[in-house]
Design a protein around this motif. Structure first.
Motif, PDB file in Angstrom:
ATOM      1  N   ASP A 103       0.487   4.144   6.866  1.00 53.50           N
ATOM      2  CA  ASP A 103       1.878   3.762   7.100  1.00 53.50           C
ATOM      3  C   ASP A 103       2.153   2.385   6.504  1.00 53.50           C
ATOM      4  O   ASP A 103       3.285   2.092   6.108  1.00 53.50           O
ATOM      5  N   ILE A 104       1.122   1.538   6.492  1.00 51.75           N
ATOM      6  CA  ILE A 104       1.238   0.163   5.989  1.00 51.75           C
ATOM      7  C   ILE A 104       0.036  -0.127   5.098  1.00 51.75           C
ATOM      8  O   ILE A 104      -1.100   0.238   5.433  1.00 51.75           O
ATOM      9  N   ILE A 105       0.275  -0.802   3.967  1.00 50.90           N
ATOM     10  CA  ILE A 105      -0.808  -1.239   3.083  1.00 50.90           C
ATOM     11  C   ILE A 105      -0.722  -2.749   2.950  1.00 50.90           C
ATOM     12  O   ILE A 105       0.321  -3.295   2.569  1.00 50.90           O
ATOM     13  N   LEU A 106      -1.805  -3.436   3.274  1.00 50.22           N
ATOM     14  CA  LEU A 106      -1.906  -4.890   3.139  1.00 50.22           C
ATOM     15  C   LEU A 106      -2.744  -5.183   1.899  1.00 50.22           C
ATOM     16  O   LEU A 106      -3.849  -4.674   1.766  1.00 50.22           O
ATOM     17  N   LEU A 136       1.153   3.003  -6.011  1.00 50.94           N
ATOM     18  CA  LEU A 136       1.152   3.195  -4.562  1.00 50.94           C
ATOM     19  C   LEU A 136       2.528   3.624  -4.069  1.00 50.94           C
ATOM     20  O   LEU A 136       2.647   4.500  -3.208  1.00 50.94           O
ATOM     21  N   HIS A 137       3.569   3.000  -4.608  1.00 54.96           N
ATOM     22  CA  HIS A 137       4.918   3.383  -4.188  1.00 54.96           C
ATOM     23  C   HIS A 137       5.239   4.818  -4.592  1.00 54.96           C
ATOM     24  O   HIS A 137       5.868   5.560  -3.833  1.00 54.96           O
ATOM     25  N   GLN A 138       4.794   5.213  -5.764  1.00 56.38           N
ATOM     26  CA  GLN A 138       5.055   6.573  -6.222  1.00 56.38           C
ATOM     27  C   GLN A 138       4.301   7.599  -5.378  1.00 56.38           C
ATOM     28  O   GLN A 138       4.847   8.649  -5.026  1.00 56.38           O
ATOM     29  N   ARG A 139       3.062   7.295  -5.045  1.00 56.75           N
ATOM     30  CA  ARG A 139       2.225   8.256  -4.346  1.00 56.75           C
ATOM     31  C   ARG A 139       2.378   8.191  -2.825  1.00 56.75           C
ATOM     32  O   ARG A 139       2.070   9.164  -2.123  1.00 56.75           O
ATOM     33  N   LEU A 140       2.818   7.046  -2.319  1.00 52.01           N
ATOM     34  CA  LEU A 140       3.042   6.872  -0.881  1.00 52.01           C
ATOM     35  C   LEU A 140       4.431   6.264  -0.675  1.00 52.01           C
ATOM     36  O   LEU A 140       4.571   5.121  -0.249  1.00 52.01           O
ATOM     37  N   PRO A 141       5.471   7.018  -0.981  1.00 52.82           N
ATOM     38  CA  PRO A 141       6.829   6.439  -0.984  1.00 52.82           C
ATOM     39  C   PRO A 141       7.302   5.916   0.364  1.00 52.82           C
ATOM     40  O   PRO A 141       8.204   5.079   0.416  1.00 52.82           O
ATOM     41  N   ILE A 145       4.506  -1.708   2.065  1.00 53.13           N
ATOM     42  CA  ILE A 145       3.529  -2.452   1.278  1.00 53.13           C
ATOM     43  C   ILE A 145       3.770  -3.945   1.463  1.00 53.13           C
ATOM     44  O   ILE A 145       4.877  -4.436   1.232  1.00 53.13           O
ATOM     45  N   ILE A 146       2.724  -4.656   1.878  1.00 47.40           N
ATOM     46  CA  ILE A 146       2.818  -6.096   2.155  1.00 47.40           C
ATOM     47  C   ILE A 146       1.739  -6.817   1.364  1.00 47.40           C
ATOM     48  O   ILE A 146       0.541  -6.573   1.563  1.00 47.40           O
ATOM     49  N   LEU A 147       2.140  -7.702   0.450  1.00 44.79           N
ATOM     50  CA  LEU A 147       1.180  -8.539  -0.270  1.00 44.79           C
ATOM     51  C   LEU A 147       0.937  -9.817   0.525  1.00 44.79           C
ATOM     52  O   LEU A 147       1.833 -10.293   1.221  1.00 44.79           O
ATOM     53  N   MET A 148      -0.275 -10.366   0.382  1.00 42.34           N
ATOM     54  CA  MET A 148      -0.648 -11.526   1.173  1.00 42.34           C
ATOM     55  C   MET A 148      -1.337 -12.591   0.322  1.00 42.34           C
ATOM     56  O   MET A 148      -2.125 -12.270  -0.569  1.00 42.34           O
ATOM     57  N   ALA A 149      -1.031 -13.844   0.621  1.00 39.91           N
ATOM     58  CA  ALA A 149      -1.783 -14.984   0.088  1.00 39.91           C
ATOM     59  C   ALA A 149      -2.624 -15.511   1.234  1.00 39.91           C
ATOM     60  O   ALA A 149      -2.096 -15.855   2.298  1.00 39.91           O
ATOM     61  N   MET A 150      -3.925 -15.590   1.028  1.00 41.75           N
ATOM     62  CA  MET A 150      -4.839 -15.866   2.122  1.00 41.75           C
ATOM     63  C   MET A 150      -5.076 -17.361   2.299  1.00 41.75           C
ATOM     64  O   MET A 150      -4.140 -18.145   2.276  1.00 41.75           O
ATOM     65  N   ARG A 178      10.077  -5.730  -6.834  1.00 43.63           N
ATOM     66  CA  ARG A 178      10.150  -4.372  -6.288  1.00 43.63           C
ATOM     67  C   ARG A 178      10.699  -4.348  -4.865  1.00 43.63           C
ATOM     68  O   ARG A 178      10.687  -3.305  -4.217  1.00 43.63           O
ATOM     69  N   GLY A 179      11.135  -5.494  -4.382  1.00 43.18           N
ATOM     70  CA  GLY A 179      11.674  -5.548  -3.022  1.00 43.18           C
ATOM     71  C   GLY A 179      10.616  -5.395  -1.949  1.00 43.18           C
ATOM     72  O   GLY A 179      10.928  -4.969  -0.830  1.00 43.18           O
ATOM     73  N   LEU A 180       9.367  -5.769  -2.269  1.00 41.90           N
ATOM     74  CA  LEU A 180       8.279  -5.641  -1.307  1.00 41.90           C
ATOM     75  C   LEU A 180       8.076  -6.949  -0.546  1.00 41.90           C
ATOM     76  O   LEU A 180       8.570  -8.003  -0.934  1.00 41.90           O
ATOM     77  N   GLU A 181       7.311  -6.871   0.517  1.00 39.48           N
ATOM     78  CA  GLU A 181       7.106  -8.017   1.403  1.00 39.48           C
ATOM     79  C   GLU A 181       5.926  -8.873   0.942  1.00 39.48           C
ATOM     80  O   GLU A 181       4.990  -8.382   0.319  1.00 39.48           O
ATOM     81  N   PHE A 182       5.988 -10.149   1.305  1.00 42.11           N
ATOM     82  CA  PHE A 182       4.936 -11.091   0.935  1.00 42.11           C
ATOM     83  C   PHE A 182       4.749 -12.085   2.073  1.00 42.11           C
ATOM     84  O   PHE A 182       5.712 -12.620   2.608  1.00 42.11           O
ATOM     85  N   ILE A 183       3.488 -12.310   2.454  1.00 43.14           N
ATOM     86  CA  ILE A 183       3.155 -13.269   3.506  1.00 43.14           C
ATOM     87  C   ILE A 183       2.191 -14.296   2.935  1.00 43.14           C
ATOM     88  O   ILE A 183       1.200 -13.955   2.283  1.00 43.14           O
ATOM     89  N   ASP A 184       2.454 -15.571   3.198  1.00 44.64           N
ATOM     90  CA  ASP A 184       1.595 -16.657   2.729  1.00 44.64           C
ATOM     91  C   ASP A 184       1.012 -17.388   3.936  1.00 44.64           C
ATOM     92  O   ASP A 184       1.733 -18.055   4.682  1.00 44.64           O
ATOM     93  N   TYR A 185      -0.294 -17.235   4.143  1.00 42.45           N
ATOM     94  CA  TYR A 185      -0.953 -17.877   5.281  1.00 42.45           C
ATOM     95  C   TYR A 185      -1.393 -19.306   4.981  1.00 42.45           C
ATOM     96  O   TYR A 185      -1.810 -20.019   5.893  1.00 42.45           O
TER      97      TYR A 185
END
Length: 231
Positions: A103-106, A136-141, A145-150, A178-185
């Motif tokens: 459901d969610i990809i980090l 990933l978006h095509q195969r798991l629409p 999807i959340i990108l992260m800076a660690m 792509r309008g995806l989420e991003f978190i910077d820790y």
């Protein structure tokens, strides 16, 4: 609706008394139904996709526990991650991510791209992450999807990544495109004192799991499930 029909069908002289009983009965039914629905939900599946910062991270169990408590739902966090690997390797692992039907990809895949000795240029890294996100978006629409800076790097681990900030910015730009989420820790890590930061990341790259959980889990849980989940 059932409760209302029963109340209307009751004799007039008994409606007041029966109404109180029905009200209590209906409240119990609503509570029991809500609980049953929550229990019957399938587990929320999360895949953490990345490098050693995921493979050795140790923050996944804490995230699983926190989200499960917040959402009142079973949560399962799996990892597709390998120490020392780059976004080029990640392109070969997409079948594994898709197979989990998350459901969610980090995603964190910049750290080793940025090392001088792995020879992944900034342009190549950006093309790789763009390809990963598109596939990933095509195969798991329906997946979120959340990108992260660690965490920050220091010492020798920092010296071999002189342009890591540029790699993070490139991945962030592809996410935003792509309008995806991003978190910077990183800001949360940098609030630690120099001594505490050195103790938390003794080798300059890999945080102690218990500290990583304290930094990452509240912010990530809050981002996924809402402000109250991070408390």
């Amino acid at each position: 609706m059932i409760c209302l029909r029963l109340w209307r069908e009751a004799p007039t002289e008994r409606r007041l008394a029966s109404g109180l009983v029905l009200l209590l009965a209906c409240l119990v039914m609503v509570l029991m139904t809500g609980k049953s629905d929550a229990e019957n939900l399938p587990p929320l599946k999360i895949v953490a996709f990345g490098t050693s910062l995921t493979a050795r991270g140790g923050w996944q169990p804490g995230l699983q526990t926190r989200l499960s408590a917040c959402l009142q739902r079973s949560v399962k966090v799996e990892s597709v991650a390998k120490s020392g690997e780059t976004s080029t390797w990640a392109l070969t692992q997409l079948d594994r991510v898709v197979a989990e039907q998350p459901d969610i990809i980090l995603i964190e895949l910049y750290a080793n791209d940025a090392t001088l000795h792995r020879f992944v240029s900034l342009a190549q890294s950006r093309r790789n992450i763009a390809d990963i996100l598109d596939q990933l978006h095509q195969r798991l629409p329906r997946a979120r999807i959340i990108l992260m800076a660690m965490n920050p790097f220091s010492g020798l681990r920092g010296l071999i990544r002189p342009f890591v900030g540029s790699y993070i910015s490139a991945h962030q730009a592809e996410a935003r495109k792509r309008g995806l989420e991003f978190i910077d820790y990183r800001p949360d890590w940098e609030r630690l004192t120099p001594d505490d930061l050195a103790a938390a990341i003794p080798d300059g790259a890999h945080p102690r799991p218990e500290v990583a959980s304290k930094i990452i889990v509240p912010q990530l849980a809050r981002h996924i499930a809402g402000r109250d989940c991070g408390e």
